[in-house]
Design a protein around this motif. Structure first.
Motif, PDB file in Angstrom:
ATOM      1  N   PRO A  50       0.602  -1.229  -0.022  1.00 29.04           N
ATOM      2  CA  PRO A  50      -0.007   0.008  -0.214  1.00 29.04           C
ATOM      3  C   PRO A  50       0.888   1.527  -0.166  1.00 29.04           C
ATOM      4  N   HIS A  51       1.822   1.138   0.822  1.00 30.30           N
ATOM      5  CA  HIS A  51       2.713   2.602   0.761  1.00 30.30           C
ATOM      6  C   HIS A  51       3.405   3.087  -0.584  1.00 30.30           C
ATOM      7  N   VAL A  52       3.748   1.870  -1.258  1.00 33.39           N
ATOM      8  CA  VAL A  52       4.346   2.025  -2.705  1.00 33.39           C
ATOM      9  C   VAL A  52       3.061   2.531  -3.653  1.00 33.39           C
ATOM     10  N   ILE A  53       2.131   1.892  -3.390  1.00 38.24           N
ATOM     11  CA  ILE A  53       0.848   2.339  -4.336  1.00 38.24           C
ATOM     12  C   ILE A  53       0.338   3.896  -3.988  1.00 38.24           C
ATOM     13  N   GLY A  54       0.643   4.070  -2.845  1.00 40.47           N
ATOM     14  CA  GLY A  54       0.275   5.640  -2.230  1.00 40.47           C
ATOM     15  C   GLY A  54       1.374   6.340  -2.916  1.00 40.47           C
ATOM     16  N   LEU A  55       2.548   6.086  -2.818  1.00 39.25           N
ATOM     17  CA  LEU A  55       3.687   7.150  -3.484  1.00 39.25           C
ATOM     18  C   LEU A  55       3.483   7.241  -5.144  1.00 39.25           C
ATOM     19  N   ASN A  56       2.895   5.975  -5.492  1.00 40.01           N
ATOM     20  CA  ASN A  56       2.664   5.977  -7.233  1.00 40.01           C
ATOM     21  C   ASN A  56       1.514   6.876  -7.264  1.00 40.01           C
ATOM     22  N   THR A  57       0.463   6.761  -6.662  1.00 36.47           N
ATOM     23  CA  THR A  57      -0.853   7.606  -6.840  1.00 36.47           C
ATOM     24  C   THR A  57      -0.345   9.175  -6.553  1.00 36.47           C
ATOM     25  N   ALA A  58       0.708   9.341  -5.674  1.00 31.79           N
ATOM     26  CA  ALA A  58       0.915  10.838  -5.076  1.00 31.79           C
ATOM     27  C   ALA A  58       1.437  11.420  -6.523  1.00 31.79           C
ATOM     28  N   MET A  59       2.175  10.645  -7.396  1.00 33.32           N
ATOM     29  CA  MET A  59       2.765  11.279  -8.655  1.00 33.32           C
ATOM     30  C   MET A  59       1.647  12.205  -9.717  1.00 33.32           C
ATOM     31  N   GLN A  60       0.257  11.675  -9.789  1.00 30.98           N
ATOM     32  CA  GLN A  60      -0.628  12.502 -10.164  1.00 30.98           C
ATOM     33  C   GLN A  60      -0.878  13.834  -9.812  1.00 30.98           C
ATOM     34  N   PRO A  61      -1.279  13.823  -8.537  1.00 32.63           N
ATOM     35  CA  PRO A  61      -1.564  15.073  -7.794  1.00 32.63           C
ATOM     36  C   PRO A  61      -0.123  16.084  -7.809  1.00 32.63           C
ATOM     37  N   LEU A  62       1.230  15.449  -7.888  1.00 38.78           N
ATOM     38  CA  LEU A  62       2.114  16.262  -8.131  1.00 38.78           C
ATOM     39  C   LEU A  62       2.404  16.891  -9.287  1.00 38.78           C
ATOM     40  N   ILE A  96      -0.261  10.120   2.979  1.00 32.58           N
ATOM     41  CA  ILE A  96      -0.989   9.698   4.364  1.00 32.58           C
ATOM     42  C   ILE A  96      -1.771   8.376   4.258  1.00 32.58           C
ATOM     43  N   GLY A  97      -2.663   8.494   3.058  1.00 31.09           N
ATOM     44  CA  GLY A  97      -3.655   7.429   2.897  1.00 31.09           C
ATOM     45  C   GLY A  97      -2.705   6.031   2.966  1.00 31.09           C
ATOM     46  N   GLY A  98      -1.656   6.039   2.256  1.00 30.18           N
ATOM     47  CA  GLY A  98      -0.865   4.627   1.860  1.00 30.18           C
ATOM     48  C   GLY A  98      -0.026   4.535   3.192  1.00 30.18           C
ATOM     49  N   TRP A  99       0.575   5.392   3.944  1.00 28.12           N
ATOM     50  CA  TRP A  99       1.364   5.248   5.079  1.00 28.12           C
ATOM     51  C   TRP A  99       0.145   4.586   6.341  1.00 28.12           C
TER      52      TRP A  99
END
Length: 386
Positions: free
Chosen positions: A41-53, A344-347
């Motif tokens: 999940p934390h890697v999915i969260g990091l990958n997801t964060a690329m789009q809002p970045l 935060i969600g992934g963490w």
């Protein structure tokens, strides 16, 4: 509204549909594919964060692009670029290539986000402004819901959802060709250029409200299907959890806008924020019962209502360069808040298990509610002293 304003509003809604469908499809689709391949999940969260970045960065670039090319070319180019990126996902490696693609995806949809909001705010005026903004938010939510619901029909095993999404995006650009600027939100000659940071100083509560909405939006868009799977749902039912969350956005925005037009935009914003805290906190205990679905619907409605109220107040208070800066600031702020929400969600899911997702978003919302209430109270005391 005159005829061209209606045409512009329709073009704006088309751009909104493109934006919402692209995010509503890709957020859960990519998350479910990565979860199936054993990505934590934390890697999915990091990958997801690329789009809002990417959306955050686009907020600084789009004002310069639109001043050189115009809003219509920027929107059309961004839509076709988004379609191309969506087609590329299934043909590239899941890990590092998807990090790059999702950042570029965020840049493209961020441009659509900024331009479509400028078009909508330009076309909305008068005593029905909140209701027009509610219509905008509802259509945005429906397009999100269509994107996530598509997964329930196509599954995640083939490239079909990617190609359907890309084709839909390309077709939705047709109305954009009929947009014509009316001059309402165009900068006046000699008018001072306002930066995004300058706008944030003028409207800190609006910026806080957009951040608030973005945190829960990205956290749930990117991780709600993963949450459902880890709690025992199959992939299709887990995707429907996100659809239920989005249905509330679509179905209840107009009543929220009507109440705000007849009562108070700021007061409705606070009510929506407080209700979202309660709704998020109730999701774990409601899971596995019929109550889960109405909780998701109400939580989705009130979280989006915060953003609807921010947009309505933006159009009411600002015009000219300040309005352009405001829509760019909203896009950038959404990107920043969504980045925080995804991380935060992934963490939280890694650290505290699946239920960490709704509990963490509830706590973040509660902190923002307290901050907004404190600032509103302080402003009220200052006004009474004056």
């Amino acid at each position: 509204m005159d005829r061209q304003r209606w045409i512009n509003l329709f073009a704006a809604i088309s751009a909104v549909t493109v934006f919402g469908f692209a995010l509503g499809l890709i957020f859960p689709l990519l998350s479910l594919v990565m979860e199936k391949h054993g990505v934590p999940p934390h890697v999915i969260g990091l990958n997801t964060a690329m789009q809002p970045l990417g959306i955050l960065v686009s907020g600084f670039l789009v004002p310069h692009l639109t001043s050189r090319l115009g809003t219509r070319p920027v929107a059309i180019i961004a839509a076709f670029l988004t379609a191309t990126i969506i087609v590329a996902y299934p043909f590239t490696p899941i890990y590092w290539a998807w990090f790059v693609l999702r950042f570029l995806h965020g840049l493209a949809v961020g441009a659509l986000f900024t331009v479509s909001e400028a078009w909508v705010v330009e076309a909305a005026f008068g005593p029905a402004r909140s209701r027009i903004m509610a219509l905008y938010a509802s259509i945005l939510s429906v397009s999100f819901g269509l994107g996530s619901a598509l997964i329930s029909f196509t599954g995640i095993e083939t490239i079909l959802p990617f190609f359907i999404g890309a084709g839909f995006l390309a077709a939705s650009t047709i109305p954009m060709f009929y947009y014509r600027p009316t001059g309402t939100f165009m900068p006046e000659t000699g008018e001072r250029q306002l930066s995004i940071l300058g706008f944030a100083r003028l409207a800190p509560i609006l910026i806080s409200a957009v951040t608030l909405f973005a945190v829960i939006d990205a956290a749930y868009l990117g991780l709600m299907p993963v949450y459902g799977v880890k709690k025992g749902f199959d992939q299709e039912t887990a995707a429907l959890m996100l659809t239920a969350f989005i249905v509330g956005n679509a179905g209840l925005q107009f009543p929220i806008g009507w109440i705000a037009d007849h009562w108070s935009k700021r007061g409705m914003m606070v009510v929506c924020a407080f209700t979202t805290v309660i709704g998020s906190a109730l999701i774990p205990s409601a899971f596995g019962t019929w109550l889960l679905w109405p909780v998701l619907v109400v939580t989705g409605a009130t979280s989006a209502g915060i953003y609807t109220m921010a947009l309505a107040e933006l159009g009411e208070r600002f015009s000219g360069n300040e309005l352009v800066a405001g829509t760019a600031a909203f896009s950038t702020t959404w990107g920043a808040g969504a980045l925080v929400g995804a991380l935060i969600g992934g963490w939280a899911m890694d650290r505290f298990g699946p239920d960490g997702l709704p509990y963490a978003t509830a706590m973040v919302f509660a902190a923002f509610v307290v901050a907004i209430a404190a600032r509103t109270a302080s402003a009220g005391r200052a006004a009474r002293r004056a």
